[in-house]
Scaffold this motif. Structure first.
Motif, PDB file in Angstrom:
ATOM      1  N   ARG A  95       0.734  -1.061  -0.238  1.00  0.00           N
ATOM      2  CA  ARG A  95      -0.016   0.039   0.059  1.00  0.00           C
ATOM      3  C   ARG A  95       0.923   1.228  -0.137  1.00  0.00           C
ATOM      4  NH1 ARG A  95      -4.786  -0.779  -1.796  1.00  0.00           N
ATOM      5  NH2 ARG A  95      -5.888   0.675  -0.566  1.00  0.00           N
ATOM      6  N   THR A  96       2.170   1.406  -0.594  1.00  0.00           N
ATOM      7  CA  THR A  96       2.907   2.337  -0.721  1.00  0.00           C
ATOM      8  C   THR A  96       3.053   2.815  -2.122  1.00  0.00           C
ATOM      9  OG1 THR A  96       5.019   0.927  -0.861  1.00  0.00           O
ATOM     10  CG2 THR A  96       4.189   1.733   1.495  1.00  0.00           C
ATOM     11  N   GLY A  97       2.268   2.565  -3.080  1.00  0.00           N
ATOM     12  CA  GLY A  97       2.329   2.678  -4.118  1.00  0.00           C
ATOM     13  C   GLY A  97       3.295   1.987  -5.160  1.00  0.00           C
ATOM     14  N   SER A  98       3.781   0.867  -4.749  1.00  0.00           N
ATOM     15  CA  SER A  98       4.890   0.082  -5.422  1.00  0.00           C
ATOM     16  C   SER A  98       4.322  -0.571  -6.612  1.00  0.00           C
ATOM     17  CB  SER A  98       5.552  -0.731  -4.569  1.00  0.00           C
ATOM     18  OG  SER A  98       4.605  -1.695  -3.926  1.00  0.00           O
ATOM     19  N   THR A  99       3.008  -0.983  -6.683  1.00  0.00           N
ATOM     20  CA  THR A  99       2.278  -1.674  -7.701  1.00  0.00           C
ATOM     21  C   THR A  99       2.240  -0.798  -8.824  1.00  0.00           C
ATOM     22  OG1 THR A  99       1.207  -3.428  -6.395  1.00  0.00           O
ATOM     23  CG2 THR A  99       0.227  -3.052  -8.704  1.00  0.00           C
ATOM     24  N   LEU A 100       1.480   0.550  -8.499  1.00  0.00           N
ATOM     25  CA  LEU A 100       1.578   1.491  -9.633  1.00  0.00           C
ATOM     26  C   LEU A 100       2.685   1.953 -10.100  1.00  0.00           C
ATOM     27  CD1 LEU A 100      -0.225   3.606 -11.315  1.00  0.00           C
ATOM     28  CD2 LEU A 100       0.065   5.088  -9.203  1.00  0.00           C
ATOM     29  N   LEU A 101       3.734   1.931  -9.345  1.00  0.00           N
ATOM     30  CA  LEU A 101       5.303   2.394  -9.853  1.00  0.00           C
ATOM     31  C   LEU A 101       5.579   1.603 -10.736  1.00  0.00           C
ATOM     32  CD1 LEU A 101       7.188   4.634 -10.269  1.00  0.00           C
ATOM     33  CD2 LEU A 101       8.291   3.490  -7.978  1.00  0.00           C
ATOM     34  N   HIS A 102       5.402   0.263 -10.215  1.00  0.00           N
ATOM     35  CA  HIS A 102       6.140  -0.964 -11.318  1.00  0.00           C
ATOM     36  C   HIS A 102       5.275  -1.183 -12.308  1.00  0.00           C
ATOM     37  CE1 HIS A 102       6.202  -5.460 -11.824  1.00  0.00           C
ATOM     38  NE2 HIS A 102       7.369  -5.154 -12.175  1.00  0.00           N
ATOM     39  N   ARG A 103       4.146  -1.141 -12.319  1.00  0.00           N
ATOM     40  CA  ARG A 103       3.291  -1.174 -13.686  1.00  0.00           C
ATOM     41  C   ARG A 103       3.516   0.105 -14.638  1.00  0.00           C
ATOM     42  NH1 ARG A 103      -2.198  -4.456 -11.333  1.00  0.00           N
ATOM     43  NH2 ARG A 103      -0.885  -6.131 -10.585  1.00  0.00           N
ATOM     44  N   LEU A 104       3.767   1.324 -14.018  1.00  0.00           N
ATOM     45  CA  LEU A 104       4.032   2.232 -14.884  1.00  0.00           C
ATOM     46  C   LEU A 104       5.529   2.288 -15.558  1.00  0.00           C
ATOM     47  CD1 LEU A 104       2.988   4.956 -15.665  1.00  0.00           C
ATOM     48  CD2 LEU A 104       3.901   5.978 -13.648  1.00  0.00           C
ATOM     49  N   LEU A 105       6.564   2.076 -14.905  1.00  0.00           N
ATOM     50  CA  LEU A 105       7.861   1.700 -15.257  1.00  0.00           C
ATOM     51  C   LEU A 105       7.909   0.733 -16.170  1.00  0.00           C
ATOM     52  CD1 LEU A 105       9.759   2.183 -12.109  1.00  0.00           C
ATOM     53  CD2 LEU A 105       9.729   4.067 -14.087  1.00  0.00           C
ATOM     54  N   ALA A 106       7.283  -0.405 -15.841  1.00  0.00           N
ATOM     55  CA  ALA A 106       6.924  -1.588 -16.858  1.00  0.00           C
ATOM     56  C   ALA A 106       6.452  -1.241 -18.383  1.00  0.00           C
ATOM     57  CB  ALA A 106       6.460  -2.683 -16.226  1.00  0.00           C
ATOM     58  N   ALA A 107       5.738  -0.232 -18.485  1.00  0.00           N
ATOM     59  CA  ALA A 107       5.249   0.215 -19.913  1.00  0.00           C
ATOM     60  C   ALA A 107       6.434   0.833 -20.680  1.00  0.00           C
ATOM     61  CB  ALA A 107       4.164   1.379 -19.615  1.00  0.00           C
ATOM     62  N   SER A 108       7.393   1.317 -20.225  1.00  0.00           N
ATOM     63  CA  SER A 108       8.481   1.910 -20.728  1.00  0.00           C
ATOM     64  C   SER A 108       9.080   0.992 -21.898  1.00  0.00           C
ATOM     65  CB  SER A 108       9.692   2.209 -19.822  1.00  0.00           C
ATOM     66  OG  SER A 108      10.669   2.663 -20.723  1.00  0.00           O
ATOM     67  N   PRO A 109       9.150   1.198 -23.032  1.00  0.00           N
ATOM     68  CA  PRO A 109       9.919   0.378 -24.093  1.00  0.00           C
ATOM     69  C   PRO A 109      11.442   0.060 -23.707  1.00  0.00           C
ATOM     70  CG  PRO A 109       9.669   2.597 -25.053  1.00  0.00           C
ATOM     71  CD  PRO A 109       9.049   2.590 -23.768  1.00  0.00           C
ATOM     72  N   GLN A 110      12.032   0.708 -22.804  1.00  0.00           N
ATOM     73  CA  GLN A 110      13.327   0.504 -22.470  1.00  0.00           C
ATOM     74  C   GLN A 110      13.648  -0.679 -21.361  1.00  0.00           C
ATOM     75  OE1 GLN A 110      15.851   3.907 -22.201  1.00  0.00           O
ATOM     76  NE2 GLN A 110      14.386   5.098 -21.471  1.00  0.00           N
ATOM     77  N   VAL A 111      12.504  -1.209 -20.696  1.00  0.00           N
ATOM     78  CA  VAL A 111      12.752  -2.272 -19.954  1.00  0.00           C
ATOM     79  C   VAL A 111      11.827  -3.198 -20.071  1.00  0.00           C
ATOM     80  CG1 VAL A 111      13.349  -0.499 -18.374  1.00  0.00           C
ATOM     81  CG2 VAL A 111      10.933  -1.259 -18.593  1.00  0.00           C
ATOM     82  N   THR A 112      11.918  -4.376 -19.170  1.00  0.00           N
ATOM     83  CA  THR A 112      11.084  -5.498 -19.411  1.00  0.00           C
ATOM     84  C   THR A 112      10.673  -5.859 -18.056  1.00  0.00           C
ATOM     85  OG1 THR A 112      10.586  -7.711 -20.499  1.00  0.00           O
ATOM     86  CG2 THR A 112      12.781  -7.481 -19.415  1.00  0.00           C
ATOM     87  N   SER A 113       9.690  -6.708 -17.761  1.00  0.00           N
ATOM     88  CA  SER A 113       9.369  -6.937 -16.335  1.00  0.00           C
ATOM     89  C   SER A 113       8.566  -8.399 -16.480  1.00  0.00           C
ATOM     90  CB  SER A 113       8.374  -5.911 -15.743  1.00  0.00           C
ATOM     91  OG  SER A 113       8.017  -6.293 -14.577  1.00  0.00           O
ATOM     92  N   THR A 114       8.527  -8.904 -15.137  1.00  0.00           N
ATOM     93  CA  THR A 114       7.825 -10.106 -15.196  1.00  0.00           C
ATOM     94  C   THR A 114       6.191 -10.411 -15.463  1.00  0.00           C
ATOM     95  OG1 THR A 114       7.852 -10.160 -12.807  1.00  0.00           O
ATOM     96  CG2 THR A 114       9.590 -11.671 -13.865  1.00  0.00           C
ATOM     97  N   LEU A 115       5.909 -10.872 -16.300  1.00  0.00           N
ATOM     98  CA  LEU A 115       4.303 -10.885 -16.489  1.00  0.00           C
ATOM     99  C   LEU A 115       3.678 -11.950 -15.540  1.00  0.00           C
ATOM    100  CD1 LEU A 115       4.502 -10.625 -20.313  1.00  0.00           C
ATOM    101  CD2 LEU A 115       4.267  -8.426 -18.519  1.00  0.00           C
ATOM    102  N   SER A 116       2.260 -11.820 -15.256  1.00  0.00           N
ATOM    103  CA  SER A 116       1.438 -12.455 -14.491  1.00  0.00           C
ATOM    104  C   SER A 116       1.587 -13.947 -14.905  1.00  0.00           C
ATOM    105  CB  SER A 116       0.006 -11.910 -14.323  1.00  0.00           C
ATOM    106  OG  SER A 116      -0.594 -12.810 -13.593  1.00  0.00           O
ATOM    107  N   TRP A 117       1.089 -14.303 -16.355  1.00  0.00           N
ATOM    108  CA  TRP A 117       0.973 -15.447 -16.796  1.00  0.00           C
ATOM    109  C   TRP A 117       2.309 -16.292 -16.791  1.00  0.00           C
ATOM    110  CZ3 TRP A 117       3.993 -17.500 -21.006  1.00  0.00           C
ATOM    111  CH2 TRP A 117       4.424 -16.452 -21.874  1.00  0.00           C
ATOM    112  N   GLU A 118       3.334 -15.384 -17.034  1.00  0.00           N
ATOM    113  CA  GLU A 118       4.688 -16.447 -17.064  1.00  0.00           C
ATOM    114  C   GLU A 118       5.310 -16.695 -15.605  1.00  0.00           C
ATOM    115  OE1 GLU A 118       7.378 -14.052 -19.528  1.00  0.00           O
ATOM    116  OE2 GLU A 118       7.463 -12.358 -18.018  1.00  0.00           O
TER     117      GLU A 118
END
Length: 382
Positions: A95-118
């Motif tokens: 509840r500190t905004g980490s999920t919003l920040l993570h998903r926002l940053l993961a949208a950047s074309p410069q990075v990748t992130s683990t996805l729910s299905w994988e």
């Protein structure tokens, strides 16, 4: 016939072998955390018959994935040569905004992130074709199932089957994970976790990231990952991933602690009829206080590896915060990043966001006590 309600490690190992047709677990270092966890589940968790069955299936599935990982590495040794760069682990209390920040940053074309299905299904099923159709189908079914959980989890952490998700779910397969004492009342396991050397688990996390990147070489980008679990192993994260920075999200523990206790109470009720919210609240209050003190020590030793983000800023100016974090990671934001951030924020407005009601006294806590216990943290970072 006698039906046992105790979990048995040799039986779990045999069940995973029978399920996969495989028997080589490789290095058996994971037996210690598995043994500690199973002992705690048998002696502390008060599993219901349904909880016992669900847990048995889950542990068998995790062991099966360990077997499949080793088989994949044997059959494709080049996977061990895949270069993995982790740019950031986003940490913070829930509840500190980490999920919003993570998903926002993961949208950047410069990075990748683990996805729910994988993270749910990281290894292709036998005979599965390109595009992971079977794993994606199962992930969509899992999301539907999770949407039926009682109020608590879905309101606290929205699950999107093909969206960014916490990498701690990969760590579940090492049995070194905060997931377990979040889902069950297993305090002895939680105590063990805080004192354990998590180095082997994080070396395996790297191997899981190699597997994901190997399956899709176009994702040879810096990883931006996220989980509160990493607060329990900050030094280990920084040692294992040399380029990684810890992005710490900050918000008053007066909000964070009872909110997490509420979620844990809701999840635990799926596995046990003996759920004590007061006991849970006090456990997590103590645990988070100890964790944050450890974080402070690790930060003092390597201050250049940390980036601070405050919850109020993430909510008020998310794109600006995301740009600042990318800059701190050595990935300056450009127009393509800005467009991706705006697109995600528009999508985020359509995702499930329920109300989540809780009060500290529901969990044996008080606002005054939380302020006192976390003053060492709040006075520095808030």
């Amino acid at each position: 016939m006698t039906v046992t309600t105790e979990l048995n490690v040799p039986e779990l190992l045999d069940a995973a072998s029978a399920k996969t047709g495989l028997s080589d677990y490789g290095d058996d270092w994971f037996r210690e955390p598995l043994d500690v966890l199973v002992t705690a589940l048998n002696t502390e968790a008060a599993l219901s018959p349904l909880g016992h069955e669900l847990t048995k299936r889950r542990l068998t599935a995790l062991l099966s994935d360990r077997l499949r990982l080793r088989a994949l590495q044997r059959e494709n040794p080049s996977v061990l040569d895949v270069e993995v760069r982790v740019a950031a682990e986003i940490c913070g209390l829930p509840r500190t905004g980490s999920t919003l920040l993570h998903r926002l940053l993961a949208a950047s074309p410069q990075v990748t992130s683990t996805l729910s299905w994988e993270v749910a299904y990281p290894i292709p099923f036998p005979g599965e074709g390109p595009g992971a159709p079977e794993r994606k189908r199962r992930a969509q079914e899992r999301m539907q199932m999770m949407s039926q959980l009682p109020p608590g989890f879905g309101d606290l952490h929205t699950v999107v089957w093909d969206g960014p998700e916490e990498d701690v779910i990969l760590l579940d397969r090492t049995f070194v994970s905060m997931s377990f004492d979040s889902f069950y009342w297993v305090p002895s396991y939680g105590d063990w976790l805080r004192s354990a050397d998590q180095g082997p688990a994080y070396r395996e996390l790297r191997e899981w990231l190699q597997v994901l990147q190997w399956q899709n070489p176009s994702r040879a980008l810096p990883w931006v990952l996220k989980s509160p679990h990493h607060l329990t192993a900050v030094d280990t994260v920084l040692d294992e991933f040399a380029d990684c920075k810890i992005v710490m999200t900050h918000r008053s523990p007066v909000n964070a602690v009872p909110s997490y206790a509420s979620m844990v109470s809701a999840i635990s009720s799926q596995y046990s009829a003996d759920v004590d919210p007061v006991r849970i609240g006090r456990y997590w209050s103590r645990r988070f206080a100890k964790t944050l003190k450890g974080f402070a020590s690790a930060r003092a030793a390597r201050p250049d590896r940390f980036v601070d983000v405050r919850f109020a800023d993430t909510v008020a100016k998310p794109v600006e915060v995301a740009r600042e974090v990318l800059d701190a990671l050595g990935l300056p934001a450009g127009p393509a990043d800005d467009a991706a951030f705006e697109a995600y924020l528009e999508q985020n407005r359509t995702e499930r966001h329920g109300s989540h009601s809780y009060a500290p006294p529901d969990f044996g806590l008080s606002e005054d006590q939380l302020r006192r216990d976390f003053a060492f943290y709040s006075e520095v970072y808030l």
